[in-house]
Design a protein around this motif. Structure first.
Motif, mmCIF file in Angstrom:
data_model
loop_
_atom_site.group_PDB
_atom_site.id
_atom_site.type_symbol
_atom_site.label_atom_id
_atom_site.label_comp_id
_atom_site.label_asym_id
_atom_site.label_seq_id
_atom_site.Cartn_x
_atom_site.Cartn_y
_atom_site.Cartn_z
ATOM 1 N N SER A 1 -1.113 -13.064 -11.739
ATOM 2 C CA SER A 1 -0.504 -11.888 -12.755
ATOM 3 C C SER A 1 -0.466 -10.717 -11.769
ATOM 4 O O SER A 1 -1.774 -10.405 -11.195
ATOM 5 C CB SER A 1 -1.208 -12.035 -13.657
ATOM 6 O OG SER A 1 -1.063 -10.992 -14.654
ATOM 7 N N PRO A 2 0.096 -9.722 -11.892
ATOM 8 C CA PRO A 2 0.260 -8.531 -11.354
ATOM 9 C C PRO A 2 -1.041 -7.667 -11.608
ATOM 10 O O PRO A 2 -1.390 -6.979 -10.419
ATOM 11 C CB PRO A 2 1.272 -7.818 -11.796
ATOM 12 C CG PRO A 2 2.385 -8.918 -12.254
ATOM 13 C CD PRO A 2 1.435 -10.194 -12.678
ATOM 14 N N ALA A 3 -1.475 -7.835 -12.627
ATOM 15 C CA ALA A 3 -2.790 -7.070 -13.046
ATOM 16 C C ALA A 3 -4.147 -7.379 -12.024
ATOM 17 O O ALA A 3 -5.114 -6.449 -12.275
ATOM 18 C CB ALA A 3 -3.085 -7.050 -14.491
ATOM 19 N N TYR A 4 -3.850 -8.384 -11.611
ATOM 20 C CA TYR A 4 -5.170 -8.756 -10.816
ATOM 21 C C TYR A 4 -4.832 -8.757 -9.257
ATOM 22 O O TYR A 4 -5.806 -9.360 -8.575
ATOM 23 C CB TYR A 4 -5.580 -10.195 -11.295
ATOM 24 C CG TYR A 4 -5.694 -10.265 -12.680
ATOM 25 C CD1 TYR A 4 -6.851 -9.838 -13.163
ATOM 26 C CD2 TYR A 4 -4.735 -10.668 -13.520
ATOM 27 C CE1 TYR A 4 -7.282 -9.832 -14.577
ATOM 28 C CE2 TYR A 4 -4.946 -10.687 -14.827
ATOM 29 C CZ TYR A 4 -6.053 -10.318 -15.556
ATOM 30 O OH TYR A 4 -6.246 -10.336 -16.863
ATOM 31 N N LEU A 5 -3.771 -8.538 -8.842
ATOM 32 C CA LEU A 5 -3.443 -8.516 -7.456
ATOM 33 C C LEU A 5 -4.139 -7.343 -6.648
ATOM 34 O O LEU A 5 -3.675 -6.247 -7.088
ATOM 35 C CB LEU A 5 -2.036 -8.581 -7.297
ATOM 36 C CG LEU A 5 -1.151 -9.089 -6.001
ATOM 37 C CD1 LEU A 5 -1.490 -10.516 -5.571
ATOM 38 C CD2 LEU A 5 0.197 -8.958 -6.226
ATOM 39 N N ALA A 6 -4.447 -7.730 -5.535
ATOM 40 C CA ALA A 6 -5.348 -6.729 -4.792
ATOM 41 C C ALA A 6 -4.279 -5.607 -3.969
ATOM 42 O O ALA A 6 -3.090 -5.996 -3.852
ATOM 43 C CB ALA A 6 -6.079 -7.383 -3.349
ATOM 44 N N PRO A 7 -4.837 -4.309 -3.799
ATOM 45 C CA PRO A 7 -4.078 -3.387 -3.299
ATOM 46 C C PRO A 7 -3.076 -3.785 -2.159
ATOM 47 O O PRO A 7 -2.075 -3.730 -1.978
ATOM 48 C CB PRO A 7 -4.911 -2.081 -3.192
ATOM 49 C CG PRO A 7 -5.843 -2.451 -3.926
ATOM 50 C CD PRO A 7 -6.177 -3.792 -4.057
ATOM 51 N N GLU A 8 -3.948 -4.419 -1.127
ATOM 52 C CA GLU A 8 -3.300 -4.851 0.056
ATOM 53 C C GLU A 8 -2.190 -5.930 -0.137
ATOM 54 O O GLU A 8 -1.198 -5.953 0.528
ATOM 55 C CB GLU A 8 -4.313 -5.262 1.102
ATOM 56 C CG GLU A 8 -5.153 -6.555 0.704
ATOM 57 C CD GLU A 8 -6.412 -6.301 -0.083
ATOM 58 O OE1 GLU A 8 -7.360 -7.154 -0.174
ATOM 59 O OE2 GLU A 8 -6.421 -5.102 -0.717
ATOM 60 N N ARG A 9 -2.489 -6.823 -0.831
ATOM 61 C CA ARG A 9 -1.439 -7.738 -1.170
ATOM 62 C C ARG A 9 -0.196 -7.282 -1.862
ATOM 63 O O ARG A 9 1.068 -7.441 -1.730
ATOM 64 C CB ARG A 9 -1.983 -8.677 -2.627
ATOM 65 C CG ARG A 9 -3.169 -9.630 -1.881
ATOM 66 C CD ARG A 9 -2.600 -10.666 -1.095
ATOM 67 N NE ARG A 9 -1.787 -11.871 -1.572
ATOM 68 C CZ ARG A 9 -0.534 -11.964 -1.155
ATOM 69 N NH1 ARG A 9 -0.432 -11.797 0.253
ATOM 70 N NH2 ARG A 9 -0.004 -13.088 -1.601
ATOM 71 N N ARG A 10 -0.518 -6.027 -2.802
ATOM 72 C CA ARG A 10 0.873 -5.512 -3.284
ATOM 73 C C ARG A 10 1.657 -4.572 -2.260
ATOM 74 O O ARG A 10 2.809 -4.261 -2.285
ATOM 75 C CB ARG A 10 0.245 -4.227 -4.309
ATOM 76 C CG ARG A 10 -0.257 -4.964 -5.544
ATOM 77 C CD ARG A 10 -0.237 -4.259 -6.664
ATOM 78 N NE ARG A 10 -0.285 -4.713 -7.902
ATOM 79 C CZ ARG A 10 0.913 -5.069 -8.579
ATOM 80 N NH1 ARG A 10 1.980 -4.628 -7.979
ATOM 81 N NH2 ARG A 10 1.092 -5.657 -9.895
ATOM 82 N N ARG A 11 0.940 -4.331 -1.070
ATOM 83 C CA ARG A 11 1.680 -3.717 0.028
ATOM 84 C C ARG A 11 2.218 -4.886 1.025
ATOM 85 O O ARG A 11 2.811 -4.358 2.004
ATOM 86 C CB ARG A 11 0.400 -2.902 0.850
ATOM 87 C CG ARG A 11 0.232 -1.779 0.180
ATOM 88 C CD ARG A 11 -0.744 -0.809 1.149
ATOM 89 N NE ARG A 11 -1.229 0.151 0.382
ATOM 90 C CZ ARG A 11 -2.390 0.593 -0.019
ATOM 91 N NH1 ARG A 11 -3.445 -0.347 -0.044
ATOM 92 N NH2 ARG A 11 -2.797 1.557 -0.767
#
Length: 90
Positions: A1-11
């Motif tokens: 789920s997007p609310a639990y995705l680490a910042p580096e994964r979002r990058r």
């Protein structure tokens, strides 16, 4: 789920033990407080809040170790679960 995705994964970076610990920290803090750690009205704002470390809830004193999981910079997180456990035990 997007609310639990680490910042580096979002990058777009690869998953690591540190990114897993970020997700674990967010999940455990939500389970304890009953509130999402990162909450937003849409996915774009959610992404921005996670990248900025803008939490909707902070850990209570007895869960201060969760800071070792939720740091925006992965280098400031525990490198793996074994190290996290050792730091909690101290």
């Amino acid at each position: 789920s997007p609310a639990y995705l680490a910042p580096e994964r979002r990058r777009g970076h690869a998953a690591t033990a540190r990114s897993d610990l970020f997700s674990l920290g967010a999940l455990l803090l939500e389970a304890r407080t009953g509130q999402r750690v990162f909450d937003a009205p849409n996915p774009f704002v959610l992404r921005a809040r996670i990248l900025a470390g803008e939490r909707a809830v902070e850990p209570p004193a007895d869960l201060a170790w969760i800071e070792l999981c939720l740091a925006v910079d992965p280098e400031r997180r525990a490198p793996d679960a074994r190290t996290l456990r050792a730091r909690i035990a101290r």
